[in-house]
Design a protein around this motif. Structure first.
Motif, PDB file in Angstrom:
ATOM      1  N   LEU A 199      18.608  34.701   5.615  1.00  0.00           N
ATOM      2  CA  LEU A 199      18.084  33.706   6.543  1.00  0.00           C
ATOM      3  C   LEU A 199      16.683  34.070   7.027  1.00  0.00           C
ATOM      4  O   LEU A 199      15.878  33.179   7.322  1.00  0.00           O
ATOM      5  CB  LEU A 199      19.038  33.535   7.728  1.00  0.00           C
ATOM      6  N   PRO A 250      14.852  27.620   0.333  1.00  0.00           N
ATOM      7  CA  PRO A 250      16.266  27.953   0.165  1.00  0.00           C
ATOM      8  C   PRO A 250      16.476  29.381  -0.320  1.00  0.00           C
ATOM      9  O   PRO A 250      15.600  29.973  -0.970  1.00  0.00           O
ATOM     10  CB  PRO A 250      16.732  26.947  -0.891  1.00  0.00           C
ATOM     11  N   VAL A 251      17.640  29.908   0.004  1.00  0.00           N
ATOM     12  CA  VAL A 251      18.056  31.249  -0.439  1.00  0.00           C
ATOM     13  C   VAL A 251      19.481  31.136  -0.978  1.00  0.00           C
ATOM     14  O   VAL A 251      20.190  30.176  -0.700  1.00  0.00           O
ATOM     15  CB  VAL A 251      17.982  32.273   0.705  1.00  0.00           C
ATOM     16  N   TYR A 252      19.895  32.139  -1.751  1.00  0.00           N
ATOM     17  CA  TYR A 252      21.168  32.045  -2.479  1.00  0.00           C
ATOM     18  C   TYR A 252      21.951  33.345  -2.381  1.00  0.00           C
ATOM     19  O   TYR A 252      21.426  34.424  -2.670  1.00  0.00           O
ATOM     20  CB  TYR A 252      20.870  31.737  -3.944  1.00  0.00           C
ATOM     21  N   ALA A 264      14.577  32.687   4.395  1.00  0.00           N
ATOM     22  CA  ALA A 264      14.577  31.220   4.430  1.00  0.00           C
ATOM     23  C   ALA A 264      13.667  30.683   5.520  1.00  0.00           C
ATOM     24  O   ALA A 264      12.979  29.669   5.327  1.00  0.00           O
ATOM     25  CB  ALA A 264      16.001  30.704   4.631  1.00  0.00           C
ATOM     26  N   LYS A 265      13.626  31.344   6.662  1.00  0.00           N
ATOM     27  CA  LYS A 265      12.876  30.839   7.817  1.00  0.00           C
ATOM     28  C   LYS A 265      11.433  31.312   7.862  1.00  0.00           C
ATOM     29  O   LYS A 265      10.647  30.840   8.682  1.00  0.00           O
ATOM     30  CB  LYS A 265      13.590  31.243   9.113  1.00  0.00           C
ATOM     31  N   LEU A 315      20.598  27.902   3.276  1.00  0.00           N
ATOM     32  CA  LEU A 315      21.335  29.015   2.675  1.00  0.00           C
ATOM     33  C   LEU A 315      22.439  28.433   1.793  1.00  0.00           C
ATOM     34  O   LEU A 315      23.334  27.733   2.269  1.00  0.00           O
ATOM     35  CB  LEU A 315      21.963  29.914   3.743  1.00  0.00           C
ATOM     36  N   PRO A 370      18.082  26.401   9.483  1.00  0.00           N
ATOM     37  CA  PRO A 370      18.780  26.332   8.193  1.00  0.00           C
ATOM     38  C   PRO A 370      20.285  26.198   8.361  1.00  0.00           C
ATOM     39  O   PRO A 370      20.894  26.831   9.232  1.00  0.00           O
ATOM     40  CB  PRO A 370      18.413  27.659   7.520  1.00  0.00           C
ATOM     41  N   SER A 381      14.612  29.527  -5.528  1.00  0.00           N
ATOM     42  CA  SER A 381      15.024  30.124  -4.260  1.00  0.00           C
ATOM     43  C   SER A 381      14.111  31.306  -3.935  1.00  0.00           C
ATOM     44  O   SER A 381      13.576  31.953  -4.836  1.00  0.00           O
ATOM     45  CB  SER A 381      16.484  30.588  -4.309  1.00  0.00           C
ATOM     46  N   LYS A 382      13.938  31.547  -2.654  1.00  0.00           N
ATOM     47  CA  LYS A 382      13.066  32.637  -2.219  1.00  0.00           C
ATOM     48  C   LYS A 382      13.738  33.996  -2.349  1.00  0.00           C
ATOM     49  O   LYS A 382      13.068  35.027  -2.403  1.00  0.00           O
ATOM     50  CB  LYS A 382      12.664  32.414  -0.764  1.00  0.00           C
ATOM     51  N   LYS A 433       8.683  28.491   3.995  1.00  0.00           N
ATOM     52  CA  LYS A 433      10.131  28.422   4.108  1.00  0.00           C
ATOM     53  C   LYS A 433      10.746  27.928   2.801  1.00  0.00           C
ATOM     54  O   LYS A 433      10.065  27.380   1.945  1.00  0.00           O
ATOM     55  CB  LYS A 433      10.519  27.497   5.259  1.00  0.00           C
ATOM     56  N   PRO A 492      14.298  25.321   4.760  1.00  0.00           N
ATOM     57  CA  PRO A 492      15.215  26.464   4.762  1.00  0.00           C
ATOM     58  C   PRO A 492      16.682  26.035   4.663  1.00  0.00           C
ATOM     59  O   PRO A 492      17.174  25.269   5.484  1.00  0.00           O
ATOM     60  CB  PRO A 492      14.933  27.137   6.114  1.00  0.00           C
TER      61      PRO A 492
END
Length: 569
Positions: free
Chosen positions: A159, A169-171, A162-163, A100, A71, A139-140, A167, A98
């Motif tokens: 992260l 995206p994260v925020y 995300a991984k 961020l 990511p 987002s996850k 998998k 993934p």
């Protein structure tokens, strides 16, 4: 000063992030200062890639992570920049990629109580009640950085989400005061923040799956994105070669199975035709697929035994989705295939039946190959998508990375490129158009020694923000070849309308509202913005020379855009 922003950048570096694809704003002074300090002190932090549009930033991070599994970071400006990545975050979330995303936030003080307090009018305008809510459906994980004392923990946790499969995206968001806060250095061990381990099929369930597989007369495997893990492709090929199981790729957005293997029986997209082998199958194993078939057009037999293996087998983020199956397994496909193959060693296989099936499927494979060849024949008058794709295939090698956003030409591109090596063909994995341009930059950054080719429709080319894409390609030395399948409009909405109203008024008076007449000189956009070589091709006799010339320029380090006119929409 050692600030929250300093710790944030350190955390990214320690986590293995290489690039920050950034569209900076008034919320990022602390980040900018920390980046400048790192440059002055020769301190290693992720490289800043300036992106004049957030969607391109998101697509570039998507492309990089898609090819490497690592990511990267997209940095945007408060809630405005967050909303500007909308289509890109949709692609990453639905495509399980993934990334961020970090956004600043308007300051929460206004009388200089803390460093970073409000000092510009826009800080009031950009203050919203729930900035994180913009991202919550895509987002996850989301969180706010409130202090530098645990910023590294938040980055590592984000992260980790995300991984971990599935998998995505994260925020994270951080107001100016929090990012300016002076803090103390914290040291963490990244090895303690690894993603969750991949899952397997419960051992007691393997027996029933393999029993059903072995007794099937017409087994079939359907997949869409198994090749996200290139090592899983080899496991699938080993199983299919052992039992003579054909593989059908449904709306693939990776290379999933070598097209020169006799068990490869082609691709399916939105065409309204029943696939004969799918209809005949008495056993269907779905591996990594969101849409293995479209029931109103093409589906498995009601009598078929279906097993579903996926990291998300019931599609938790899709409100309407169902495919009745005997079993659903939330498992990693590579591991599941290894389990199946290992258990096969305990079974008695009727080799004569396997050989007969092999010969029958190979005959289908060979027939399809001849049908493809006939479609690739040149015409004196028009350049068909099939002929165009065949000519592209002639100028690439087995290691070329091909990005497919051809949309109405998507199936033709998959079919006539015919990828044979894992990791060499990719789609966005979802439906927000324009991914191709930024993704090509990300793919080239991830693989600087490989050639990147983007095959795109004219609509998806325009969606990609080509002026931004080609400015970035020049600045960051990421040359690639773009081939535009230009049908002078959006063909897909026309096909959608005809699918519902085949005898409707729109068809009767040929009024669909999707043409791009008069046409723009699309290739010239890239030339003006990024010094790309630009050429428009309408004559089939000119195509091969243009592709060869363009590919040579790309290998010499210059971006090329070939605007190829195919039959009008």
């Amino acid at each position: 000063m050692y600030t929250t922003s300093t710790a944030f950048l350190e955390a990214l570096q320690e986590a293995g992030v290489s690039y920050i694809f950034a569209n900076l704003g008034s919320d990022h002074p602390a980040i900018i200062e920390s980046l400048a300090h790192a440059k002055k002190e020769n301190k290693k932090v992720p490289q800043l890639i300036t992106c004049p549009h957030e969607f391109v930033a998101m697509s570039a991070a998507h492309g990089y992570a898609q090819l490497t599994g690592k990511p990267q970071v997209v940095m945007v400006h408060v809630e405005c920049g967050t909303q500007n990545i909308g289509g890109g975050i949709h692609n990453a979330f639905k495509g399980r990629v993934p990334v961020l995303v970090f956004a600043g936030a308007s300051p929460y003080t206004q009388e200089n109580e803390l460093t970073g307090s409000r000092n510009e009018f826009i800080h009031w305008i950009q203050d919203v009640f729930d900035q994180r809510g913009i991202m919550r459906g895509y987002s996850k994980y989301d969180n706010e950085i409130r202090t530098g004392k645990n910023v590294k923990q938040l980055v590592f946790r984000a992260l980790q989400f995300a991984k971990s499969e599935p998998k995505g995206p994260v925020y994270l968001m951080g107001p100016r005061e929090a990012m300016e806060e002076e803090t103390e250095k914290v040291t963490l061990d990244p090895k303690l923040w690894e993603p969750i381990s991949p899952a397997a099929i419960p051992p007691q369930e393997i027996r029933s799956l393999v029993d059903d597989l072995v007794k099937a007369k017409n087994p079939l495997i359907v997949t869409s994105y198994l090749g996200r893990n290139p090592e899983a492709v080899g496991e699938l090929e080993k199983l299919c070669n052992r039992l003579a199981i054909p593989v059908l790729e449904s709306v693939p957005h990776t290379m999933n199975f070598p097209t020169d293997n006799p068990m490869h029986i082609g691709y399916q997209w939105n065409v309204p035709n029943q696939n004969e082998l799918l209809a005949e199958a008495d056993f269907v194993l779905v591996l990594d697929s969101d849409v293995p078939w479209i029931p109103t057009k093409n589906k498995a037999s009601d009598d078929a035994t279906i097993y579903y293996i996926d990291v998300d087998p019931i599609k938790e983020e899709m409100p309407l989705w169902y495919i009745p199956s005997k079993r659903f397994f939330k498992a990693d496909s590579q591991i599941a295939l290894q389990q199946i193959y290992q258990y096969l060693g305990k079974k008695k296989i009727v080799n004569d039946a396997v050989e007969a099936r092999w010969n029958r499927i190979k005959a289908v494979h060979d027939r399809q190959k001849e049908e493809r060849r006939l479609l690739e024949e040149p015409s004196e008058d028009v350049i068909t998508p099939e002929f165009l794709t065949a000519c592209v295939r002639e100028v690439i090698d087995e290691d070329t990375i091909v990005l497919n956003e051809g949309i109405s030409s998507y199936q033709a591109i998959c079919t006539h490129i015919g990828p044979k090596k894992p990791g060499t063909m990719h789609g966005s994995g979802s439906g927000s158009l324009g991914w191709n341009g930024g993704a090509a930059i990300g793919a080239k950054l991830a693989n600087p020694d490989k050639t990147v080719v983007s095959l795109t429709g004219d609509g998806s080319y325009l969606f990609s923000n080509p002026s931004v894409v080609h400015w970035m390609a020049k600045r960051y030395d990421t040359p690639f070849l773009t081939v535009i399948y230009n049908n002078s409009g959006w063909k897909s909405p026309k096909l959608s309308t005809l699918g519902v109203h085949p005898n409707g008024i729109a068809n009767e008076i040929n009024h669909f509202g999707v043409d791009f007449d008069p046409p723009a000189d699309l290739a010239k956009i890239a030339e003006a913005a990024g010094g790309a070589y630009a050429q428009t091709i309408k004559n089939p006799a000119e195509l091969r020379d243009a592709l060869n010339y363009g590919m040579n320029l790309v290998k010499e380090g210059r971006t090329v855009v070939l605007d190829v006119h195919i039959p009008h929409v």
